[in-house]
Scaffold this motif. Structure first.
Motif, PDB file in Angstrom:
ATOM      1  N   HIS A 188      40.375  47.359  44.472  1.00  0.00           N
ATOM      2  CA  HIS A 188      41.381  46.630  45.258  1.00  0.00           C
ATOM      3  C   HIS A 188      42.704  46.733  44.504  1.00  0.00           C
ATOM      4  O   HIS A 188      42.785  46.364  43.334  1.00  0.00           O
ATOM      5  CB  HIS A 188      40.968  45.170  45.430  1.00  0.00           C
ATOM      6  N   HIS A 248      42.535  48.180  49.861  1.00  0.00           N
ATOM      7  CA  HIS A 248      41.160  48.027  49.389  1.00  0.00           C
ATOM      8  C   HIS A 248      40.426  49.349  49.638  1.00  0.00           C
ATOM      9  O   HIS A 248      40.328  49.782  50.782  1.00  0.00           O
ATOM     10  CB  HIS A 248      40.509  46.875  50.165  1.00  0.00           C
ATOM     11  N   ARG A 287      35.014  46.416  41.646  1.00  0.00           N
ATOM     12  CA  ARG A 287      33.799  45.734  42.081  1.00  0.00           C
ATOM     13  C   ARG A 287      32.697  46.778  42.275  1.00  0.00           C
ATOM     14  O   ARG A 287      32.923  47.799  42.925  1.00  0.00           O
ATOM     15  CB  ARG A 287      34.054  45.009  43.393  1.00  0.00           C
ATOM     16  N   GLY A 288      31.541  46.529  41.705  1.00  0.00           N
ATOM     17  CA  GLY A 288      30.394  47.388  41.912  1.00  0.00           C
ATOM     18  C   GLY A 288      30.361  48.650  41.068  1.00  0.00           C
ATOM     19  O   GLY A 288      29.516  49.519  41.303  1.00  0.00           O
ATOM     20  N   GLU A 290      34.106  49.657  44.593  1.00  0.00           N
ATOM     21  CA  GLU A 290      35.323  49.283  45.293  1.00  0.00           C
ATOM     22  C   GLU A 290      36.469  49.075  44.309  1.00  0.00           C
ATOM     23  O   GLU A 290      36.263  48.605  43.190  1.00  0.00           O
ATOM     24  CB  GLU A 290      35.103  47.997  46.092  1.00  0.00           C
TER      25      GLU A 290
END
Length: 175
Positions: free
Chosen positions: A5, A64, A166-167, A3
């Motif tokens: 953002h 996002h 993220r991730g 992800e």
């Protein structure tokens, strides 16, 4: 799923021939990307600043993204417009920039350009106003036949972007 953002703003523009500017923007991404939340297109307000050579918008961006691959990284494409004293809108420039590929706060300066047009189109612009526009605006960020265009450099749009990942470590991407 990895992800990204994107939180920030379209801050300002400098170097355009007149004031009373506004900006239309969109975010383009590849097929492996999807929007989880937020708006991927919009328009700022008109800023009419008589005593400075800049337009200040501070228009928020909050999107996002989710992705299964890095191919097709998001790009922000811009169109800067001028609103004249009669309420007519005239295109001043196109531009695009990639969303930064590292986490953190970034200031991105996006140069803009406009098609120069033929000799007769330039004469028409001087006497009647208006501007030359692209038939296919996706040429701005796709780059397919952009090398064939004859352009004139315009001003610069400043963006302040915060990028959060993220991730990505789960997919073997180190940053």
């Amino acid at each position: 799923m990895a992800e990204v953002h994107l939180i920030g703003q379209i801050a300002s523009a400098r170097g355009f021939p007149d004031n009373s500017l506004f900006c239309k923007f969109g975010i383009h991404m590849g097929n492996t990307w999807n929007v989880i939340s937020g708006l991927t297109e919009g328009q700022t307000q008109v800023d009419h600043c008589e005593h400075e050579d800049a337009a200040y918008w501070s228009h928020p961006i909050d999107v996002h993204f989710g992705s299964k691959g890095l191919q097709g990284w998001p790009k922000i494409h811009l169109q800067v417009w001028h609103k004249d004293q009669f309420g007519r809108n005239e295109l001043y420039g196109y531009g695009f920039c990639h969303v930064p590929s590292t986490p953190g706060m970034h200031t991105v300066e996006c140069p803009t350009w406009s098609p120069s047009g033929t000799f007769w189109e330039q004469i028409s612009q001087n006497f009647l106003g208006g501007s030359v526009q692209l038939r296919h605006p996706d040429l701005v960020y796709s780059g397919a036949d952009r090398y064939r265009l004859h352009t004139v450099a315009r001003g610069t749009v400043s963006l302040q972007l915060g990028v959060i990942f993220r991730g990505f470590s789960e997919f073997g991407v180190e940053y």
